[in-house]
Design an enzyme around this catalytic site. Structure first.
Site, PDB file in Angstrom:
ATOM      1  CB  VAL A  39      -0.852  -0.079   1.067  1.00  0.00           C
ATOM      2  CG1 VAL A  39      -1.515   1.157   1.324  1.00  0.00           C
ATOM      3  CG2 VAL A  39      -2.068  -1.018   1.133  1.00  0.00           C
ATOM      4  CB  CYS A  87      -5.845  -7.915   3.435  1.00  0.00           C
ATOM      5  SG  CYS A  87      -4.366  -7.068   2.899  1.00  0.00           S
ATOM      6  CG  PHE A 123     -11.494   0.485  -0.218  1.00  0.00           C
ATOM      7  CD1 PHE A 123     -12.071  -0.515   0.700  1.00  0.00           C
ATOM      8  CD2 PHE A 123     -11.675   1.722  -0.203  1.00  0.00           C
ATOM      9  CE1 PHE A 123     -12.560   0.006   1.893  1.00  0.00           C
ATOM     10  CE2 PHE A 123     -12.419   2.255   0.914  1.00  0.00           C
ATOM     11  CZ  PHE A 123     -12.962   1.231   1.855  1.00  0.00           C
ATOM     12  CG  LEU A 124      -3.968  -0.686  -2.855  1.00  0.00           C
ATOM     13  CD1 LEU A 124      -2.985  -1.827  -2.894  1.00  0.00           C
ATOM     14  CD2 LEU A 124      -3.035   0.447  -3.260  1.00  0.00           C
ATOM     15  N   GLY A 151      -6.378 -16.378   0.008  1.00  0.00           N
ATOM     16  CA  GLY A 151      -5.236 -16.139   0.662  1.00  0.00           C
ATOM     17  C   GLY A 151      -4.853 -14.585   0.765  1.00  0.00           C
ATOM     18  CD  GLU A 187      -0.355  -8.379  -2.138  1.00  0.00           C
ATOM     19  OE1 GLU A 187      -0.692  -8.559  -0.921  1.00  0.00           O
ATOM     20  OE2 GLU A 187       0.601  -8.881  -2.694  1.00  0.00           O
ATOM     21  CG  ASP A 200      10.199  -0.072   5.372  1.00  0.00           C
ATOM     22  OD1 ASP A 200       9.199   0.221   5.012  1.00  0.00           O
ATOM     23  OD2 ASP A 200      10.826  -0.583   6.090  1.00  0.00           O
ATOM     24  CE  LYS A 247      -3.697  -7.447   8.004  1.00  0.00           C
ATOM     25  NZ  LYS A 247      -4.265  -6.046   8.538  1.00  0.00           N
ATOM     26  CE  LYS A 279     -12.767 -18.985 -11.736  1.00  0.00           C
ATOM     27  NZ  LYS A 279     -13.364 -19.301 -13.254  1.00  0.00           N
TER      28      LYS A 279
END
Ligand code: UGA
Length: 461
Positions: free
Chosen positions: A12, A270, A157-158, A267, A160, A31, A273, A261
């Site tokens: 993100v 997000c 809301f993006l 997996g 991967e 970071d 978790k 689907k």
């Protein structure tokens, strides 16, 4: 244009930073991971994400990386907090990273005379902003929200794999705050960023913004577990096919076609978790979240459906060579976090199978998990060679384009378990043993091994 900093350069944080930089904003990414900073400074990306490479190359002039929060606060007007909020072993959310960076941001704000906006993008359970983040920032900075600095929750809301496109074309922006000035400042920034293409912007308080994010992901997870449950039912009825069922119910506008689907379970970093965190927070406030518990449980068990299918098709798995096509949690990413393939491979190994895996992007991550326990194939055909069965676990385009002949040519027995429903069963059943999640194998298929063996022989001759 505003100078913007981003604390936490995961999927993100980095995607949002690069998208802002590409639109002319000067950005600083912070970071604590030195290795990641070295990778970024040398012009490389720490993970694969479509379109990000090109955008990063174009926007380099507006991108700086640092490990220093003080520097970032001093040299920007707005800071997005994008650090991870992982699960603890009991499922509840671990706020260690976010509390740590909030303390550092608070301390940095103490020395800043101008107004500074703080935007929380990390996913946090309801009331964290009001009860934890606000308190830390005010205590550490000795300043007040609204007057000296702003605080806003702006959930993400993006997805991967489509993160760049999702950032440029979101379906909605949610801006939660108890302070009007902070809210309006962020709204102004986003309107400037989107120019004429601005999405709907929903203004609300912090707790609703936090809840919207969890409700959104929990609903998506519910849709996946729902269709997987229907798939498991379909698998018991002759002629039943979950694809047909999903297509029909998806046409009902009250249901919609997306996230129906069937597969090996959701997996990624997000959905699992966030469902677990919502369960944990519900229990902490005295509500027993029956539905969410079921969603989670269905997902924990779903990978076993693939293993059971392999057992029913191959009988004893001992010594059988199983080719796994695709291990990433979905296509277009090298991310293996919570990928169902991990559980499936582990079980296949426990049953004595010999596993050979291929993935266009995620093999390096897979090696870190399984080391010498499995074989890593350089390409999909090497993976199939002499295998007793092929299990498809990620819907990569390069697998979708494969034809029945590819399996017939390379495998010992052209037996396919389509864990992602990437093929049209009718194209495969005549020349391969084709089995799939949510599709009941019919008797003819189970007995057509002879036909297939002869076909293969003819092809090799
Ligand atoms: C998810 C949400 O979709 C994003 O909106 C959210 O911003 C993100 O989590 C987050 O909280 O950061 P992501 O985990 O990247 O995004 O991936 P999804 O596209 O949601 O897929 C999650 C899993 O569900 C994948 O394993 C995928 O294969 C599975 N899935 C998805 C299905 O099995 N069936 C479907 O119909 C859809």
């Amino acid at each position: 244009m505003e100078r913007i900093s981003f604390v936490g350069l995961g999927v993100v944080g980095l995607i949002t930073q690069v998208c802002f930089a590409s639109r002319g904003y000067y950005t600083i990414g912070v970071d604590s991971d030195e290795q990641k900073l070295r990778t970024l400074r040398s012009g490389n990306l720490p993970f694969h994400e479509p379109q990000l490479r090109e955008l990063f190359d174009e926007a380099k002039i507006n991108v700086k990386f640092s490990d220093d929060i003080d520097y970032a606060i001093e040299n920007s007007r707005l800071t997005f907090i994008t650090v991870g909020t992982p699960s603890k072993p009991d499922g509840c959310i671990d706020l260690t990273q976010i509390m740590h960076v909030c303390r550092a941001i608070g301390r940095a704000l103490r020395n800043k005379s101008e107004y500074h906006g703080v935007v929380v993008k990390s996913t946090i359970v309801p009331s964290t902003t009001d009860n934890v983040i606000k308190r830390i920032l005010e205590e550490e900075s000795n300043k007040n929200i609204g007057k000296d600095f702003g605080l806003v929750v702006n959930p993400e809301f993006l997805r991967e794999g489509t993160g760049v496109n999702d950032t440029f074309h979101p379906h909605l922006l949610v801006i939660g705050s108890s302070d009007k000035r902070s809210q309006e400042e962020l709204e102004r920034l986003w309107l400037e960023f989107y120019n004429k293409d601005a999405p709907v912007i929903l203004m609300t308080n912090c707790v609703n913004a936090e809840l919207i994010k969890y409700a959104n992901n929990a609903f998506l997870a519910t849709k996946v577990s729902f269709i997987n449950s229907i798939a498991n039912i379909c698998q018991k009825f002759d002629g039943a096919d979950v694809e047909k069922v999903a297509k029909a119910i998806g046409m009902d506008p009250r249901i919609g076609p997306l996230f129906l689907k069937a597969g090996p379970g959701y997996g990624g970093s997000c959905l699992r978790k966030d469902v677990k965190a919502l369960i944990s927070v519900s229990q902490a406030i005295g509500f027993y979240p029956t539905l969410l518990m079921a969603v989670d449980q269905v997902n924990e068990l779903q990978p076993m459906q693939v293993v059971e299918l392999a057992k029913s098709v191959l009988g004893d798995l001992k010594g059988k060579i199983i080719a796994i096509l695709g291990v990433a949690f979905k296509k277009d990413t090298d991310d293996m976090r919570e990928a169902p393939s991990i559980k499936i491979i582990r079980h296949l190994l426990q049953h004595g199978a010999k596993v050979r895996a291929h993935d266009p992007m995620a093999l390096e991550s897979l090696k870190k998990i399984f080391g010498g326990e499995i074989i890593y194939a350089k390409n999909k055909f090497e993976c199939l060679t002499n295998a007793d069965c092929c299990v498809i676990l990620t819907e990569w385009d390069e697998y979708k384009s494969m034809k029945p002949d590819d399996f017939v040519k390379y495998m010992k027995t052209p037996c396919i378990i389509d864990g992602r429903r990437i093929y049209n069963a009718n194209d495969f059943v005549h020349s391969t043993k084709y089995f799939a999640i949510g599709l009941k194998p019919d008797k003819e298929q189970l007995t057509n091994t002879y036909k297939i063996k002869n076909q293969r022989k003819r092809r090799l001759e």
